[in-house]
Enzyme design. Structure first.
Site, PDB file in Angstrom:
ATOM      1  N   CYS A  65       0.815   8.558   9.958  1.00  0.00           N
ATOM      2  CA  CYS A  65       1.358   9.376   8.620  1.00  0.00           C
ATOM      3  C   CYS A  65       2.172   8.169   8.156  1.00  0.00           C
ATOM      4  CB  CYS A  65       2.258  10.562   9.091  1.00  0.00           C
ATOM      5  SG  CYS A  65       3.434  10.757   7.839  1.00  0.00           S
ATOM      6  N   CYS A  68       5.699   9.230   7.137  1.00  0.00           N
ATOM      7  CA  CYS A  68       6.494   8.896   8.228  1.00  0.00           C
ATOM      8  C   CYS A  68       7.070   7.541   8.299  1.00  0.00           C
ATOM      9  CB  CYS A  68       5.899   9.446   9.691  1.00  0.00           C
ATOM     10  SG  CYS A  68       5.378  11.277   9.433  1.00  0.00           S
TER      11      CYS A  68
END
Ligand SMILES: [Zn+2]
Length: 145
Positions: A65, A68
């Protein structure tokens, strides 16, 4: 006040007025306030959330991600700044199916603030440091801290 050791997980009792001082774990002698988020898995999540008297902020993330990855350094710097007010933990959702399902993590990153084992507030999506700090403060206000 109860505070779990970031290294070995032992529950340490420390006087509330000493949470702003360096301390070491009674069992493994490692530093209790080391300024880095604790990695939690399905096995130790519940205990960590329930056995700390400080609020716990958890970052649910995944290695694939992008947002993230972008938020990781922001989260770490928040941890260094605020580690005496709350605990910072990270949960890799790829390795924690039970925990991720239990808290219905649908988008990542998701941040959840827990206090005494209960969810207080959650935030979906990454934020830059100033906004993140604002959100944390507002979440802490909800529990009067
Ligand atoms: Zn320890």
């Amino acid at each position: 006040m109860h505070y779990t050791c970031p290294s070995c997980g032992a529950i340490n009792r420390i006087p509330a007025e000493r949470t702003h001082q360096p301390g070491q774990c009674g069992r493994c002698k490692q530093a209790l306030f080391d300024g880095t988020p604790v990695d939690l898995g399905d096995a130790d999540f519940e205990r960590f959330i329930a056995k700390n008297d400080l609020p716990v902020l958890v970052d649910f993330w995944a290695s694939w991600c992008g947002p993230c990855q972008a938020m990781a350094p922001v989260f770490s710097s928040m941890c260094q700044q605020l580690q005496h007010q709350l605990r910072f933990a990270k949960v890799n959702t790829e390795h924690t199916p039970a925990t991720s399902q239990r808290f219905a993590i649908r988008s990542i990153p998701t941040l959840i603030l827990f206090h005494q084992g209960r969810e207080v507030d959650r935030l979906a999506g990454a934020l830059p440091a100033p906004q993140l700090q604002q959100w944390i403060q507002q979440a802490l206000n909800k529990i009067g801290q």
